[in-house]
Design a protein around this motif. Structure first.
Motif, PDB file in Angstrom:
ATOM      1  N   LEU A 139      -4.500 -22.501  20.569  1.00  0.00           N
ATOM      2  CA  LEU A 139      -3.558 -22.671  19.459  1.00  0.00           C
ATOM      3  C   LEU A 139      -2.494 -21.574  19.506  1.00  0.00           C
ATOM      4  N   GLN A 140      -2.940 -20.353  19.754  1.00  0.00           N
ATOM      5  CA  GLN A 140      -1.995 -19.228  19.858  1.00  0.00           C
ATOM      6  C   GLN A 140      -0.952 -19.492  20.935  1.00  0.00           C
ATOM      7  N   GLN A 141      -1.417 -19.985  22.077  1.00  0.00           N
ATOM      8  CA  GLN A 141      -0.498 -20.233  23.208  1.00  0.00           C
ATOM      9  C   GLN A 141       0.633 -21.171  22.813  1.00  0.00           C
ATOM     10  N   PHE A 142       0.262 -22.271  22.161  1.00  0.00           N
ATOM     11  CA  PHE A 142       1.285 -23.232  21.753  1.00  0.00           C
ATOM     12  C   PHE A 142       2.270 -22.603  20.774  1.00  0.00           C
ATOM     13  N   LEU A 143       1.730 -21.809  19.846  1.00  0.00           N
ATOM     14  CA  LEU A 143       2.580 -21.306  18.766  1.00  0.00           C
ATOM     15  C   LEU A 143       3.413 -20.108  19.170  1.00  0.00           C
ATOM     16  N   GLN A 144       2.919 -19.366  20.171  1.00  0.00           N
ATOM     17  CA  GLN A 144       3.680 -18.198  20.601  1.00  0.00           C
ATOM     18  C   GLN A 144       4.890 -18.596  21.455  1.00  0.00           C
ATOM     19  N   ALA A 145       4.851 -19.824  21.957  1.00  0.00           N
ATOM     20  CA  ALA A 145       5.931 -20.268  22.843  1.00  0.00           C
ATOM     21  C   ALA A 145       7.277 -20.223  22.129  1.00  0.00           C
ATOM     22  N   GLU A 146       7.273 -20.490  20.852  1.00  0.00           N
ATOM     23  CA  GLU A 146       8.526 -20.562  20.086  1.00  0.00           C
ATOM     24  C   GLU A 146       8.272 -20.140  18.644  1.00  0.00           C
ATOM     25  N   ALA A 147       9.284 -19.517  18.041  1.00  0.00           N
ATOM     26  CA  ALA A 147       9.129 -19.125  16.629  1.00  0.00           C
ATOM     27  C   ALA A 147       9.465 -20.307  15.732  1.00  0.00           C
ATOM     28  N   GLU A 148       9.044 -20.234  14.503  1.00  0.00           N
ATOM     29  CA  GLU A 148       9.409 -21.203  13.461  1.00  0.00           C
ATOM     30  C   GLU A 148       9.211 -22.660  13.873  1.00  0.00           C
ATOM     31  N   GLN A 149       8.010 -22.985  14.296  1.00  0.00           N
ATOM     32  CA  GLN A 149       7.735 -24.368  14.679  1.00  0.00           C
ATOM     33  C   GLN A 149       7.148 -25.129  13.478  1.00  0.00           C
ATOM     34  N   ASP A 150       7.288 -26.454  13.533  1.00  0.00           N
ATOM     35  CA  ASP A 150       6.625 -27.289  12.521  1.00  0.00           C
ATOM     36  C   ASP A 150       5.179 -27.497  12.956  1.00  0.00           C
ATOM     37  N   VAL A 151       4.277 -27.283  12.016  1.00  0.00           N
ATOM     38  CA  VAL A 151       2.859 -27.493  12.330  1.00  0.00           C
ATOM     39  C   VAL A 151       2.236 -28.320  11.210  1.00  0.00           C
ATOM     40  N   VAL A 152       1.455 -29.329  11.589  1.00  0.00           N
ATOM     41  CA  VAL A 152       0.710 -30.090  10.586  1.00  0.00           C
ATOM     42  C   VAL A 152      -0.755 -29.713  10.700  1.00  0.00           C
ATOM     43  N   VAL A 153      -1.340 -29.368   9.556  1.00  0.00           N
ATOM     44  CA  VAL A 153      -2.778 -29.105   9.489  1.00  0.00           C
ATOM     45  C   VAL A 153      -3.399 -30.301   8.780  1.00  0.00           C
ATOM     46  N   VAL A 154      -4.342 -30.958   9.435  1.00  0.00           N
ATOM     47  CA  VAL A 154      -5.005 -32.102   8.809  1.00  0.00           C
ATOM     48  C   VAL A 154      -6.305 -31.597   8.191  1.00  0.00           C
ATOM     49  N   GLY A 155      -6.393 -31.648   6.871  1.00  0.00           N
ATOM     50  CA  GLY A 155      -7.587 -31.167   6.167  1.00  0.00           C
ATOM     51  C   GLY A 155      -7.272 -29.934   5.338  1.00  0.00           C
ATOM     52  N   GLY A 156      -7.499 -30.056   4.049  1.00  0.00           N
ATOM     53  CA  GLY A 156      -7.230 -28.938   3.143  1.00  0.00           C
ATOM     54  C   GLY A 156      -8.506 -28.292   2.650  1.00  0.00           C
ATOM     55  N   GLY A 157      -9.441 -28.061   3.572  1.00  0.00           N
ATOM     56  CA  GLY A 157     -10.651 -27.295   3.245  1.00  0.00           C
ATOM     57  C   GLY A 157     -10.392 -25.825   3.558  1.00  0.00           C
ATOM     58  N   TRP A 158     -11.466 -25.032   3.625  1.00  0.00           N
ATOM     59  CA  TRP A 158     -11.286 -23.588   3.812  1.00  0.00           C
ATOM     60  C   TRP A 158     -10.581 -23.255   5.118  1.00  0.00           C
ATOM     61  N   ILE A 159     -11.050 -23.868   6.205  1.00  0.00           N
ATOM     62  CA  ILE A 159     -10.456 -23.512   7.500  1.00  0.00           C
ATOM     63  C   ILE A 159      -9.012 -24.006   7.580  1.00  0.00           C
ATOM     64  N   GLY A 160      -8.768 -25.218   7.069  1.00  0.00           N
ATOM     65  CA  GLY A 160      -7.403 -25.736   7.062  1.00  0.00           C
ATOM     66  C   GLY A 160      -6.458 -24.811   6.293  1.00  0.00           C
ATOM     67  N   LEU A 161      -6.905 -24.367   5.120  1.00  0.00           N
ATOM     68  CA  LEU A 161      -6.038 -23.507   4.297  1.00  0.00           C
ATOM     69  C   LEU A 161      -5.845 -22.135   4.942  1.00  0.00           C
ATOM     70  N   GLU A 162      -6.901 -21.613   5.552  1.00  0.00           N
ATOM     71  CA  GLU A 162      -6.741 -20.295   6.198  1.00  0.00           C
ATOM     72  C   GLU A 162      -5.774 -20.380   7.377  1.00  0.00           C
ATOM     73  N   VAL A 163      -5.906 -21.424   8.170  1.00  0.00           N
ATOM     74  CA  VAL A 163      -4.989 -21.599   9.297  1.00  0.00           C
ATOM     75  C   VAL A 163      -3.563 -21.767   8.767  1.00  0.00           C
ATOM     76  N   ALA A 164      -3.424 -22.550   7.697  1.00  0.00           N
ATOM     77  CA  ALA A 164      -2.093 -22.776   7.118  1.00  0.00           C
ATOM     78  C   ALA A 164      -1.485 -21.461   6.647  1.00  0.00           C
ATOM     79  N   ALA A 165      -2.298 -20.608   6.026  1.00  0.00           N
ATOM     80  CA  ALA A 165      -1.797 -19.315   5.546  1.00  0.00           C
ATOM     81  C   ALA A 165      -1.384 -18.439   6.727  1.00  0.00           C
ATOM     82  N   THR A 166      -2.224 -18.402   7.745  1.00  0.00           N
ATOM     83  CA  THR A 166      -1.942 -17.545   8.905  1.00  0.00           C
ATOM     84  C   THR A 166      -0.674 -17.994   9.630  1.00  0.00           C
ATOM     85  N   LEU A 167      -0.554 -19.301   9.853  1.00  0.00           N
ATOM     86  CA  LEU A 167       0.626 -19.790  10.582  1.00  0.00           C
ATOM     87  C   LEU A 167       1.895 -19.594   9.764  1.00  0.00           C
ATOM     88  N   ASN A 168       1.792 -19.725   8.466  1.00  0.00           N
ATOM     89  CA  ASN A 168       2.930 -19.449   7.581  1.00  0.00           C
ATOM     90  C   ASN A 168       3.349 -17.980   7.742  1.00  0.00           C
TER      91      ASN A 168
END
Ligand SMILES: Cc1cc2nc3c(=O)[nH]c(=O)nc-3n(C[C@H](O)[C@H](O)[C@H](O)COP(=O)(O)OP(=O)(O)OC[C@H]3O[C@@H](n4cnc5c(N)ncnc54)[C@H](O)[C@@H]3O)c2cc1C
Length: 414
Positions: free
Chosen positions: A138-167
């Motif tokens: 996941l890091q590899q994909f996201l480090q390639a470019e700044a300010e990318q659009d990302v969709v997180v499917v699932g609003g449970g604990w892990i989904g929300l934590e990933v959403a917070a971190t990527l934000n």
């Protein structure tokens, strides 16, 4: 003839703690720790937090490094998968073609991220997050470019934590959740709404009551997530965070009692007296709900593994814990103990300038759960009130000048 070893299947957090505790509690026989991942045992919580953010190194999260394995005389077989348990012969069959005898066995096989059946779900840029290798991808994909659009499917604990971190990394995050609220399985609507406000304030977008029906590739580096109402969300990477499935197939095939996890008694023993289970895999009695529950938490993986190791050495103490978890999202440190949904009423208590505790009570006033937001050390006392299963007056509980240790003492003495 030398005695057969205690073998632990699964070199995750529970497996590592079981192995370490067996030694520290005085077991001198052979211990074999078998893990499917090629890495030494490590803690997973940082994978959606500081490690994903790039603020820590993998080595900081390793639980049992090579030197400790050696000094504790634990034989680790990493990168090895157990394919079959032969209970009659007390023998394991491994994917490398070898067999491993056991005297007693601990199942610590945890779980795996669920990958829903969806068109496009096997695309390279559709990822789940359970292992350090997943986090690195996941890091590899996201480090390639700044300010990318990302969709997180699932609003449970892990989904929300990933959403917070990527934000926090500057990406534009959308969360798609099937239910009408986030974390629906574990928290009540009011706390879920507060989480939503926190994320929205930071710029994360939510699609609630929404179902993903397909993921389509529109260019080599761009996907579109298609929702059932026809909306299409652009995404450089799609993170699937729709839950975990217990790795209990091995146990079920061996004829052990399973029920969405391996069923254990209060000492962590399965339906076979030679086999124990701990961590995410174990379905454990809960003293408060009188039901069995499968905890998916850091605290349980550690505590239950320690309890199991002690029980195997004749130092059994009943282990029937409260549901307990914590989560870090943006500036929030959230802690939960007991049942924080379906309560009769709640009582809030301020903690310092920025924190609070929310107590969840039955109609009788008995406190059955507590959630803490930036509540720091106060949470420990609050949790003890839940464990004590006592009724506390609303006025006392909500008054921050009434110290919780004093309240606890008063109710404990009737
Ligand atoms: C991204 C992420 C963030 C998290 N954040 C938090 C948090 O903030 N707070 C919290 O309380 N909890 C959190 N958790 C949950 C916590 O990490 C788990 O509850 C804990 O890791 C469970 O430990 P375990 O040892 O039972 O299982 P696991 O960690 O799943 O380990 C099981 C191991 O067994 C191996 N295995 C499985 N089958 C076999 C086999 N047949 N042969 C050999 N090996 C096998 C697996 O490969 C795996 O390495 C998080 C989890 C994740 C994934």
């Amino acid at each position: 003839m030398t005695a057969k070893p205690i073998v632990i299947i699964g070199a995750g957090q529970a497996g590592a703690w079981a192995a370490r505790t067996l030694r520290t509690e005085g077991y001198t026989g052979a211990i074999v720790l078998i893990g499917q991942e090629a890495h030494p045992p490590y803690e997973r919580p940082p994978l959606s937090k500081e490690f994903l953010l790039g603020n820590s190194e993998f080595a900081q999260h390793v639980l049992l490094a090579e030197e400790e394995l050696q000094s504790l005389h634990i034989q680790a077989m990493l990168g090895c998968c157990v394919q079959k348990i032969d209970r009659e012969q007390q023998q394991l069959y491994l994917d490398n073609g070898t067999t491993q005898p056991y005297g007693r066995l601990i199942l610590a096989t945890g779980g795996r991220a669920v990958r829903p059946t969806l068109s496009g779900v096997d695309h390279d840029r559709v990822v789940t997050l359970r292992t350090v290798d997943d986090a690195k991808r996941l890091q590899q994909f996201l480090q390639a470019e700044a300010e990318q659009d990302v969709v997180v499917v699932g609003g449970g604990w892990i989904g929300l934590e990933v959403a917070a971190t990527l934000n926090q990394q500057g990406h534009h995050v959308s969360i798609v959740e099937f239910a009408s609220q986030v974390c629906q399985r574990s928290v009540d609507a009011a706390l879920a709404a507060e989480l939503l406000v926190l994320h929205r304030r930071k710029g994360n977008r939510f699609y609630l009551n929404a179902a993903v029906i397909a993921i389509e590739q529109v260019s080599p580096t761009e996907l579109e997530v298609v929702l059932s109402d026809g909306q299409r969300l652009k995404s450089a990477v799609v993170v699937l965070a729709v839950g975990m499935k217990a790795n209990d197939e091995l146990a079920a095939a061996a004829g052990l009692h399973t029920d969405g996890g391996v069923v254990v008694n209060e000492f962590g023993c399965t339906s076979d007296p030679l086999i124990y289970a701990a961590g995410d895999i174990a379905r454990t009695p809960c003293s408060h709900t009188l039901q069995t529950i499968r905890h998916e938490s850091w605290q349980n993986a550690k505590d239950q593994a320690q309890a199991v190791a002690k029980a195997m050495l004749g130092k059994a103490e009943p282990y029937t814990p409260l549901l307990m978890l914590w989560s870090e999202q943006f500036e929030w440190m959230l802690q939960v103990a007991g049942m924080v949904k379906d309560a009769h009423h709640t009582v809030e208590r301020a903690v310092g300038n920025i924190g609070k505790l929310i107590f969840y009570a039955e109609a009788t006033g008995v406190i059955v759960g507590v959630a803490g937001i930036n509540a720091g050390r106060e949470f420990r006392w609050a949790r003890m009130l839940v464990e004590a299963r006592v009724a506390v007056l609303h006025e006392q509980l909500s008054n921050p000048t009434e110290p919780l240790p004093k309240l606890l003492k008063e109710v404990a003495h009737g």
